[in-house]
Design a protein around this motif. Structure first.
Motif, PDB file in Angstrom:
ATOM      1  N   ARG A  97      42.212   0.383  94.942  1.00  0.00           N
ATOM      2  CA  ARG A  97      43.357  -0.284  94.137  1.00  0.00           C
ATOM      3  C   ARG A  97      42.741  -0.992  92.956  1.00  0.00           C
ATOM      4  NH1 ARG A  97      44.545  -3.481  99.557  1.00  0.00           N
ATOM      5  NH2 ARG A  97      45.310  -4.882  98.057  1.00  0.00           N
ATOM      6  N   GLN A  98      43.756  -1.355  91.941  1.00  0.00           N
ATOM      7  CA  GLN A  98      43.478  -2.141  90.897  1.00  0.00           C
ATOM      8  C   GLN A  98      44.768  -3.047  90.705  1.00  0.00           C
ATOM      9  OE1 GLN A  98      43.696   1.567  89.771  1.00  0.00           O
ATOM     10  NE2 GLN A  98      41.870   1.580  90.844  1.00  0.00           N
ATOM     11  N   GLU A  99      44.614  -4.259  90.870  1.00  0.00           N
ATOM     12  CA  GLU A  99      45.781  -5.435  90.722  1.00  0.00           C
ATOM     13  C   GLU A  99      45.247  -6.492  89.854  1.00  0.00           C
ATOM     14  OE1 GLU A  99      46.219  -6.248  95.002  1.00  0.00           O
ATOM     15  OE2 GLU A  99      46.849  -4.116  95.375  1.00  0.00           O
ATOM     16  N   PHE A 100      46.485  -7.039  89.380  1.00  0.00           N
ATOM     17  CA  PHE A 100      46.110  -8.292  88.693  1.00  0.00           C
ATOM     18  C   PHE A 100      45.810  -9.496  89.401  1.00  0.00           C
ATOM     19  CE2 PHE A 100      48.520  -5.783  85.098  1.00  0.00           C
ATOM     20  CZ  PHE A 100      47.540  -5.994  84.298  1.00  0.00           C
ATOM     21  N   VAL A 101      46.688  -9.533  90.411  1.00  0.00           N
ATOM     22  CA  VAL A 101      46.320 -10.703  91.425  1.00  0.00           C
ATOM     23  C   VAL A 101      46.622 -10.263  93.011  1.00  0.00           C
ATOM     24  CG1 VAL A 101      47.292 -13.129  92.255  1.00  0.00           C
ATOM     25  CG2 VAL A 101      47.319 -12.481  89.798  1.00  0.00           C
ATOM     26  N   SER A 102      45.722 -10.319  93.614  1.00  0.00           N
ATOM     27  CA  SER A 102      45.624  -9.569  94.994  1.00  0.00           C
ATOM     28  C   SER A 102      45.128 -10.606  95.977  1.00  0.00           C
ATOM     29  CB  SER A 102      44.862  -8.538  95.228  1.00  0.00           C
ATOM     30  OG  SER A 102      43.482  -8.762  94.850  1.00  0.00           O
ATOM     31  N   GLN A 103      45.895 -10.435  97.305  1.00  0.00           N
ATOM     32  CA  GLN A 103      45.327 -11.258  98.445  1.00  0.00           C
ATOM     33  C   GLN A 103      44.882 -10.171  99.437  1.00  0.00           C
ATOM     34  OE1 GLN A 103      48.519 -13.916  99.539  1.00  0.00           O
ATOM     35  NE2 GLN A 103      47.498 -15.331  98.364  1.00  0.00           N
ATOM     36  N   LEU A 104      43.789 -10.493 100.164  1.00  0.00           N
ATOM     37  CA  LEU A 104      43.378  -9.533 101.276  1.00  0.00           C
ATOM     38  C   LEU A 104      43.100 -10.600 102.344  1.00  0.00           C
ATOM     39  CD1 LEU A 104      42.718  -6.760 101.944  1.00  0.00           C
ATOM     40  CD2 LEU A 104      40.339  -7.082 101.303  1.00  0.00           C
ATOM     41  N   ASN A 105      44.093 -10.934 103.149  1.00  0.00           N
ATOM     42  CA  ASN A 105      44.086 -11.878 104.123  1.00  0.00           C
ATOM     43  C   ASN A 105      44.098 -11.063 105.617  1.00  0.00           C
ATOM     44  OD1 ASN A 105      43.781 -14.128 102.470  1.00  0.00           O
ATOM     45  ND2 ASN A 105      45.959 -14.094 102.301  1.00  0.00           N
ATOM     46  N   ARG A 106      42.977 -11.159 106.376  1.00  0.00           N
ATOM     47  CA  ARG A 106      43.122 -10.508 107.621  1.00  0.00           C
ATOM     48  C   ARG A 106      42.228 -11.580 108.750  1.00  0.00           C
ATOM     49  NH1 ARG A 106      45.366  -7.712 104.798  1.00  0.00           N
ATOM     50  NH2 ARG A 106      45.397  -5.387 104.198  1.00  0.00           N
ATOM     51  N   LYS A 107      42.943 -12.697 109.199  1.00  0.00           N
ATOM     52  CA  LYS A 107      42.534 -13.604 110.033  1.00  0.00           C
ATOM     53  C   LYS A 107      43.306 -14.031 111.000  1.00  0.00           C
ATOM     54  CE  LYS A 107      44.098 -17.292 106.795  1.00  0.00           C
ATOM     55  NZ  LYS A 107      43.437 -18.564 106.291  1.00  0.00           N
ATOM     56  N   ARG A 108      44.387 -13.664 111.097  1.00  0.00           N
ATOM     57  CA  ARG A 108      45.441 -14.311 112.036  1.00  0.00           C
ATOM     58  C   ARG A 108      45.563 -13.302 113.302  1.00  0.00           C
ATOM     59  NH1 ARG A 108      47.170 -18.931 110.023  1.00  0.00           N
ATOM     60  NH2 ARG A 108      46.888 -19.434 108.074  1.00  0.00           N
ATOM     61  N   GLU A 109      45.389 -11.917 112.918  1.00  0.00           N
ATOM     62  CA  GLU A 109      45.886 -10.942 114.182  1.00  0.00           C
ATOM     63  C   GLU A 109      44.896  -9.814 113.757  1.00  0.00           C
ATOM     64  OE1 GLU A 109      49.566  -9.094 111.370  1.00  0.00           O
ATOM     65  OE2 GLU A 109      49.819 -10.470 113.175  1.00  0.00           O
ATOM     66  N   PRO A 110      44.635  -9.050 114.932  1.00  0.00           N
ATOM     67  CA  PRO A 110      43.904  -7.702 114.703  1.00  0.00           C
ATOM     68  C   PRO A 110      44.263  -6.951 113.661  1.00  0.00           C
ATOM     69  CG  PRO A 110      44.677  -8.072 117.110  1.00  0.00           C
ATOM     70  CD  PRO A 110      45.495  -9.249 116.299  1.00  0.00           C
ATOM     71  N   TRP A 111      43.289  -6.338 113.247  1.00  0.00           N
ATOM     72  CA  TRP A 111      43.639  -5.520 111.925  1.00  0.00           C
ATOM     73  C   TRP A 111      42.493  -4.277 111.942  1.00  0.00           C
ATOM     74  CZ3 TRP A 111      40.003  -5.298 107.858  1.00  0.00           C
ATOM     75  CH2 TRP A 111      38.913  -6.405 108.089  1.00  0.00           C
ATOM     76  N   VAL A 112      42.928  -3.298 111.256  1.00  0.00           N
ATOM     77  CA  VAL A 112      42.069  -2.091 111.449  1.00  0.00           C
ATOM     78  C   VAL A 112      41.365  -1.917 109.621  1.00  0.00           C
ATOM     79  CG1 VAL A 112      41.927   0.468 111.197  1.00  0.00           C
ATOM     80  CG2 VAL A 112      43.596  -0.748 112.689  1.00  0.00           C
ATOM     81  N   PRO A 113      40.113  -2.170 109.817  1.00  0.00           N
ATOM     82  CA  PRO A 113      39.207  -2.220 108.535  1.00  0.00           C
ATOM     83  C   PRO A 113      39.412  -0.825 107.959  1.00  0.00           C
ATOM     84  CG  PRO A 113      37.705  -2.383 110.046  1.00  0.00           C
ATOM     85  CD  PRO A 113      39.058  -2.484 110.916  1.00  0.00           C
ATOM     86  N   GLU A 114      39.565  -0.629 106.733  1.00  0.00           N
ATOM     87  CA  GLU A 114      39.641   0.875 106.011  1.00  0.00           C
ATOM     88  C   GLU A 114      38.531   0.860 104.696  1.00  0.00           C
ATOM     89  OE1 GLU A 114      43.449   1.792 104.659  1.00  0.00           O
ATOM     90  OE2 GLU A 114      43.518  -0.230 103.634  1.00  0.00           O
ATOM     91  N   PHE A 129      36.345 -10.425 110.657  1.00  0.00           N
ATOM     92  CA  PHE A 129      35.871  -9.128 111.068  1.00  0.00           C
ATOM     93  C   PHE A 129      35.861  -9.072 112.838  1.00  0.00           C
ATOM     94  CE2 PHE A 129      34.844  -8.247 106.939  1.00  0.00           C
ATOM     95  CZ  PHE A 129      35.187  -6.719 106.740  1.00  0.00           C
ATOM     96  N   SER A 130      35.854 -10.464 113.428  1.00  0.00           N
ATOM     97  CA  SER A 130      35.717 -10.454 114.721  1.00  0.00           C
ATOM     98  C   SER A 130      37.238 -10.163 115.385  1.00  0.00           C
ATOM     99  CB  SER A 130      35.541 -12.005 115.208  1.00  0.00           C
ATOM    100  OG  SER A 130      36.539 -12.803 114.762  1.00  0.00           O
ATOM    101  N   LEU A 131      38.356 -10.080 114.364  1.00  0.00           N
ATOM    102  CA  LEU A 131      39.581  -9.579 114.739  1.00  0.00           C
ATOM    103  C   LEU A 131      39.726  -8.079 114.687  1.00  0.00           C
ATOM    104  CD1 LEU A 131      41.527 -12.571 113.648  1.00  0.00           C
ATOM    105  CD2 LEU A 131      40.835 -12.184 115.874  1.00  0.00           C
ATOM    106  N   ALA A 132      38.599  -7.318 113.960  1.00  0.00           N
ATOM    107  CA  ALA A 132      39.190  -6.119 113.304  1.00  0.00           C
ATOM    108  C   ALA A 132      38.857  -5.062 114.640  1.00  0.00           C
ATOM    109  CB  ALA A 132      37.789  -5.864 112.290  1.00  0.00           C
ATOM    110  N   LEU A 133      39.606  -4.056 114.496  1.00  0.00           N
ATOM    111  CA  LEU A 133      39.775  -2.872 115.305  1.00  0.00           C
ATOM    112  C   LEU A 133      39.075  -1.777 114.715  1.00  0.00           C
ATOM    113  CD1 LEU A 133      42.999  -3.533 117.036  1.00  0.00           C
ATOM    114  CD2 LEU A 133      40.705  -4.301 117.958  1.00  0.00           C
TER     115      LEU A 133
END
Length: 215
Positions: A97-114, A129-133
């Motif tokens: 991905r190429q973006e001017f402004v971006s947010q990558l927030n993965r801290k409040r619920e389980p998520w799948v890292p890619e 990453f303690s919430l990562a699946l």
């Protein structure tokens, strides 16, 4: 990396280099360089706060006087991003991905890292990453751009490899900050090769504040 991607990388780097090689030394730029040099000198003399202010003023003067220089630097950064992303992921499928402004927030619920390569002008990254699946045994996260504020947390059982570069700013690892210019931080957790779950984070930003914790 495919032929088309290689071509784009070479074109972007070439255009950026041509723009940077133009005549850009002016009286204002000379003042800016003197202010930057004085800022570095004062930081080495343990006047860190004043040194940061001088660096900020010098950088601001350069930006005002050399917009072409800034644009050239951005084009080079994007070109390097294209080349580096293919190298890091080594032919595996990944999201780019190429973006001017971006947010990558993965801290409040389980998520799948890619597997990810992300370029941005301004980035806000907050991943726990303690919430990562994870669905794969190893994941490569590649982040690059101009300015970034990043907060990364990893569990102790993970195998973690970090390769972080910040041109101007701070890299803090386990509460120990490393501030200044041209910050390069490389670290690999003990037993990385034998860990069942691995994550590699590669970051490169012109300026930023990066905080890393192992829980």
């Amino acid at each position: 990396m495919g032929t088309r991607k290689k071509t784009w990388a070479i074109v972007l780097i070439g255009v950026g280099a041509i723009m940077l090689l133009g005549k850009w030394v002016t009286p204002l730029s000379m003042v800016a360089l003197l202010v930057l040099c004085y800022g570095i000198y004062t930081m080495r003399a343990n006047r860190v706060s004043f040194g940061y202010k001088c660096l900020a003023v010098g950088a601001g003067l350069l930006l005002l006087d050399h917009i072409i220089l800034v644009l050239g630097g951005i084009l080079i950064s994007v070109g390097v991003f294209y080349a580096r992303s293919g190298e890091l992921h080594k032919g595996r499928e990944y999201v780019r991905r190429q973006e001017f402004v971006s947010q990558l927030n993965r801290k409040r619920e389980p998520w799948v890292p890619e597997p990810l390569s992300l370029w941005n002008l301004f980035g806000d990254v907050n991943c726990d990453f303690s919430l990562a699946l994870p669905t794969e045994p190893d994941t490569v996260i590649h982040l690059q751009g101009v300015i970034c504020d990043a907060d990364l947390t990893f569990p102790e059982e993970y195998g973690v490899e970090l390769d972080i570069f910040v041109g101007y700013g701070k890299v803090s690892f386990e509460g120990k900050p490393h501030s200044g210019m041209l910050n390069k931080f490389v670290w690999r957790s003990p037993g990385y090769a034998y860990s069942e779950q691995k994550v590699r984070v590669v970051m490169a930003y012109a300026a930023g504040d990066v905080n890393i914790r192992i829980n």
